[in-house]
Design an enzyme around this catalytic site. Structure first.
Site: not given
Ligand code: FUB
Length: 323
Positions: A15, A222
């Site tokens: 991320d 997301e």
């Molecule tokens: O790294 C945990 C979660 O996985 C992130 O917040 C999401 O975007 C996904 O990458």
């Protein structure tokens, strides 16, 4: 730089939120660890406990690890799971925004402050008022205003909210209904709270209709990111269970945004997540995959590759599996 480059090999990192501060690139990734928690749709296996910050003078240069800059043990309201963070600068201070479950297992967004981009960061006593869900991204517009984009489905809990209120029983809409939107809110002057009620960020299709919940190839899941190119606002995001990074373009920070296409095709691993930044006259896509961990979805490694636009401002699709 045409070939993707892994940036760190002694930690698992994911991320990556990259920014240029004081002429250097600073990267704010998640720090993946082997938790031993079985993989599930709730994302319990992503049980991260601290953040490291990394910096680079040049895109091909040495990557400096600035160490543990914020630990879950030091956050007064902490429950578990430090997920995707981002950092912003204003008036001599750096603000690290992070999602974390509170002691009732509800994701909130916290803020921690430092005098330096590399931290360490000191957390506030409580999460941002009215915050929920995950993946905060903070964008500074040319007039100095800061906007937070956030939200994530499934384990990110966004399906539990409508109009900024928790609903009795979280669920996704029917396939032919409008998709659950990401959220956007201008931040307060002190950078510590929402300066307004978060608004729905609507993504339209080519006919000007909002993308539907059943359109899993294009609907927001997301990993919000915002950048500006040639005066247009580019909102990019992950489609989650179809594993793409896509983008939509608008004329202002709130949208609506019109869907444009795929930035990155699926990578090795379940999640895909990114940031886009201009540095020394070129654009770069920071992202992650699970190649170095042999496909363990919770042990990811961040990488960077050059990103290019065509003459119409369209992002040229990058192959997630390309070397
Ligand atoms: O790294 C945990 C979660 O996985 C992130 O917040 C999401 O975007 C996904 O990458």
């Amino acid at each position: 730089m045409k070939k993707a480059r892994y940036l760190v090999d002694d930690l698992y990192t994911a991320d990556p939120a990259a920014h240029v501060f004081n002429g250097k690139i600073y990267i704010y990734p998640s720090h993946d660890v082997e938790s031993g928690i079985p993989e599930n749709d709730n994302g319990d296996h992503f049980d991260m406990r601290d953040y490291h910050v990394f910096s680079m003078d040049d895109i091909d240069g040495e990557v400096t690890d600035h160490g543990n800059v914020l630990d879950v043990k030091d956050i007064p309201w902490a429950g578990r799971q430090l997920w995707d963070s981002d950092c912003a600068f204003k008036n001599g201070k750096y603000y690290l925004y992070f999602p974390l479950k509170d002691q009732t297992d509800i994701f909130r967004i916290g803020v921690a402050i430092s005098d330096k981009p590399e931290g360490p960061f000191v957390p506030q006593e409580a999460p941002m008022k009215g915050s929920y869900s995950i993946d905060p991204c903070v964008f500074e517009d040319e007039d100095g205003s800061h906007y937070m984009y956030f939200g994530g489905l499934w384990g990110g809990q966004l399906q539990r909210y409508r109009d900024n209120k928790a609903i009795e029983c979280g669920h996704e809409p029917a396939d032919d209904e409008q998709a659950i939107p990401a959220r956007v809110a201008k931040l307060s002057d002190d950078m510590l709270e929402f300066g307004e009620e978060p608004k729905a960020l609507v993504i339209l299709d080519e006919k000007g209709e909002p993308i539907k919940a059943g359109d899993h190839d294009r609907r927001f899941f997301e990993a919000s990111w915002m950048h500006k190119y040639n005066g247009k606002y580019y909102f990019s995001y992950s489609t989650g269970n179809t594993h793409k990074l896509c983008y939509a373009v608008g004329d202002n920070p709130y949208g609506p945004f019109t869907y444009q296409g795929v930035i990155l095709t699926p990578v090795v691993g379940w999640t895909t997540h990114h940031s886009i930044v201009e540095f020394k006259g070129k654009w770069y896509l920071f992202h992650h995959d699970c190649v170095p961990s042999n496909g363990k979805t919770w042990l990811r490694s961040m990488k960077v590759v050059e990103l290019e636009y065509d003459a119409d401002g369209k992002i040229i699709t990058i192959e997630g599996t390309a070397e």
